[in-house]
Every structure is written in C-alpha cells, then in structure tokens.
Scaffold this active site. Structure first.
Site, mmCIF file in Angstrom:
data_model
loop_
_atom_site.group_PDB
_atom_site.id
_atom_site.type_symbol
_atom_site.label_atom_id
_atom_site.label_comp_id
_atom_site.label_asym_id
_atom_site.label_seq_id
_atom_site.Cartn_x
_atom_site.Cartn_y
_atom_site.Cartn_z
ATOM 1 N N ASP A 109 0.904 -1.156 -0.219
ATOM 2 C CA ASP A 109 0.189 0.036 -0.067
ATOM 3 C C ASP A 109 1.091 0.943 -0.114
ATOM 4 O O ASP A 109 0.570 1.814 -0.451
ATOM 5 C CB ASP A 109 -1.333 0.625 1.295
ATOM 6 C CG ASP A 109 -1.597 -1.067 1.176
ATOM 7 O OD1 ASP A 109 -2.435 -1.624 0.401
ATOM 8 O OD2 ASP A 109 -1.511 -1.911 2.662
ATOM 9 N N HIS A 133 -4.568 -3.677 6.381
ATOM 10 C CA HIS A 133 -4.330 -3.637 4.973
ATOM 11 C C HIS A 133 -5.709 -3.978 4.472
ATOM 12 O O HIS A 133 -5.884 -5.479 4.177
ATOM 13 C CB HIS A 133 -3.564 -4.590 4.941
ATOM 14 C CG HIS A 133 -3.177 -5.234 3.418
ATOM 15 N ND1 HIS A 133 -3.064 -4.310 2.385
ATOM 16 C CD2 HIS A 133 -3.882 -6.474 2.392
ATOM 17 C CE1 HIS A 133 -2.386 -4.768 1.087
ATOM 18 N NE2 HIS A 133 -3.779 -6.599 1.454
#
Length: 327
Positions: A159, A187
């Site tokens: 990410d 996440h």
C-alpha cells in the site's frame, strides 16, 4: 563467508512465493554478501510444484543459496528460522464474506504460530503477507506466546509503495522525492493512505499536489482499492508487486529507516494516535538496529482521526470474528 540466515517462506509455490524466493536467493533481501537457507512450506497437493521450483533454484546457481528445504510440515519449515515470511493463505472466493475468510485462515495461522513458537530461532522475526494480513498476524502472534510480540508484523508496504508511486506521478516528480507517506490501520479498503504528513521535494505533499479534491476522491480510494483493480485488469491478484513489497518490508526492518523517510508496517497496537488496543495496526515507523518505533508528534486533523478510527473499528470487528483462534 557469514553464517547463513534461515528464511522460511510459506505458500512458496504460489504466485507471490514464486516471485519472492528467487530474489531472496539472489541476495536482494540481506545484501550481496549474506548467504541464505530457504525453508519452503507448501500444502501436500502443491509439493510437486514446489519440487519444480526447487529445480529452477538449482538451475539458477545462486552463490548465496546454501541449502533449500522443501516440506509440508510447519515444524520443519520453521526450524531455526531467523525470518518467517507467511505468504500462503486461503484465498477469498466468490460469495465469501470477509468474516468467512478470517475463519478459514484461522487454523492455518494457529498452526504456523505454534510451529514458530516451538521451532524458530531465538531472534525470529515474522512478516505476514497472506490476507487478511493484520488479523492473520494477530492469530499467529497469539499462538506463539514465547516469541516477543514485537517480532510479529503485517505487511502494508505494498500500500505504501502504491501511494508513493501515485503521488510521484501526480506531482511529476521522481519517486525518491516522495517521503514520509503513512499507511494507517488495516491492509484493507479502510486503510488510510496519509498524504498530509508526507513531503515531495522537501515541501508538504498536499501543497505540492494542490488539489484536495483529487486527494479525497481519487488518491485515497484508488490506493484503498488498488488490489481489486489489479485483479479486474489481469484476472489475478498482485504477485510481483506483493513480493517486491515483502522484500522492501524486510529490507527496512533489517537495514533501518530514519524519521527523514519513515515506513509503515502493521505492528501490535499501542494505542498511539487513537488506535485501538489489541490489534495489529499500521503506523509510521522509524527503524534502527532492527528495532522499530512509532514516529511521534504528528498533529492529526479531524479528517485524519476519523480515517484512523474507521480502520481501527474494522480491526476490532475482525478480532471479534476470530476470537476462537486467539489462545
């Protein structure tokens, strides 16, 4: 030569594992002078594929790869392991709710946590890649009571890499000028990719971008949903980029990261910045001599706090869903 570092990799014949282990053997993880032993774990039906991967490793003639262990037994895979990269996990299938996915992965990470507890090296460090990474990490940690909890981390580096790349492209600047981006929380689609504490070319990133609507309506949701977009585009989930992020995660933990360009990892929550206790939460981290610490003193806006709280709430719900696996 130095003594080899033992690296256990689960799901080693899968797409991410396949993209990962050749880079480890090549020295990308610990540098060009550090030998490694690969201890590769797969489920019994995939052992044939794993043998083929091992043939390819032999055929590459990596000077740093001193031994390869192939097994379907967690106790063997984690024996003496200095680093354990938990890549393998039950994938989400059509019609499966997130709660169902969490429950399906519970037994896997219970078993692996116990095997790490009983067999890994005294300096063991663990990176959970398999999704839902934060809560899978929580399960493994709870089932390894003899391993210090700070040794367990969940990967949010993919990410972070996505966020930095997107900001560099928007600003028209080299990637290395983008610093101090943070991934807060889970996440998942609730993660908060924070641009407001980042810098581009030494200036506040939001000021360089100069487009708050783009940040709120394009940048944040695009980073949050990038995994789904990759699946829609190529018909399969991220593999090479996930493997690369795992490499980056370990590189930072092994070699360090300064407050001049901090990184993000999911770690056991501390309550910092209003995060909930008892989950694995991603924070901005500086790392020195293998020890990470949360970057302190960041001033949060109401927008920041709301985004952090939303991801924290999701993690609490996930923890409740896997309560049976938290021994």
């Amino acid at each position: 030569m130095r003594d080899p570092i033992r690296v256990a990799v689960t799901g080693a014949a899968g797409n991410i594992g396949y993209a990962l282990i050749f880079r480890i053997a090549n020295g990308d993880l610990f540098g060009p002078d550090q030998p490694v032993i690969l201890q590769l774990l797969e489920i019994p039906p995939a052992m044939g594929a794993l043998e083929g991967v091992a043939m390819e490793l032999d055929d590459c003639a990596f000077p740093l790869l001193t031994q390869t262990v192939l097994t379907d037994q967690p106790d063997v895979a984690f024996a003496g392991a200095n680093w354990s990269l938990l890549v393998g996990a039950r994938p989400r299938t059509a019609g499966m709710a997130r709660k169902d996915l969490l429950s399906a992965n519970g037994p896997i990470f219970v078993s692996q946590g116990r095997a790490i507890n009983d067999n890994a090296a005294a300096d063991a460090r663990i990176v959970v890649v398999g999704n839902p990474a934060n809560t899978n990490c929580l399960i493994a940690m709870h089932n390894a009571p003899d391993v210090p909890s700070e040794r367990f981390t969940a990967m949010t580096r993919l990410d972070l890499n996505r966020a930095k790349s997107m900001l560099a492209q928007k600003a028209g600047k080299p990637l290395q000028t983008v610093k101090n981006v943070t991934i807060w929380g889970n996440h998942s689609g609730t993660q908060y990719p924070d641009v407001f504490h980042a810098q581009i070319d030494g200036r506040p990133a939001a000021e360089v971008i100069g487009d708050d609507l783009w940040i709120s309506d394009t940048y944040i949701p695009t980073v949050q949903q990038r995994g789904a977009a990759v699946i829609a585009a190529r018909g399969a989930s991220s593999a090479a980029s996930a493997a690369n992020a795992c490499i980056n995660h370990v590189q930072s933990w092994y070699a360090g990261a300064s407050e001049d360009d901090w990184v993000s990892m999911g770690i056991p929550s501390t309550g910092a910045y209003g995060s909930p206790a008892g989950v694995i939460f991603s924070y901005p981290l500086a790392i020195e001599d293998g020890a990470y610490r949360i970057v302190e003193g960041l001033e949060l806006s109401d927008f920041d706090r709301a985004a952090i709280a939303a991801s924290g709430q999701e993690l609490l719900q996930e923890r409740e869903a896997v309560g049976d696996w938290l021994s």
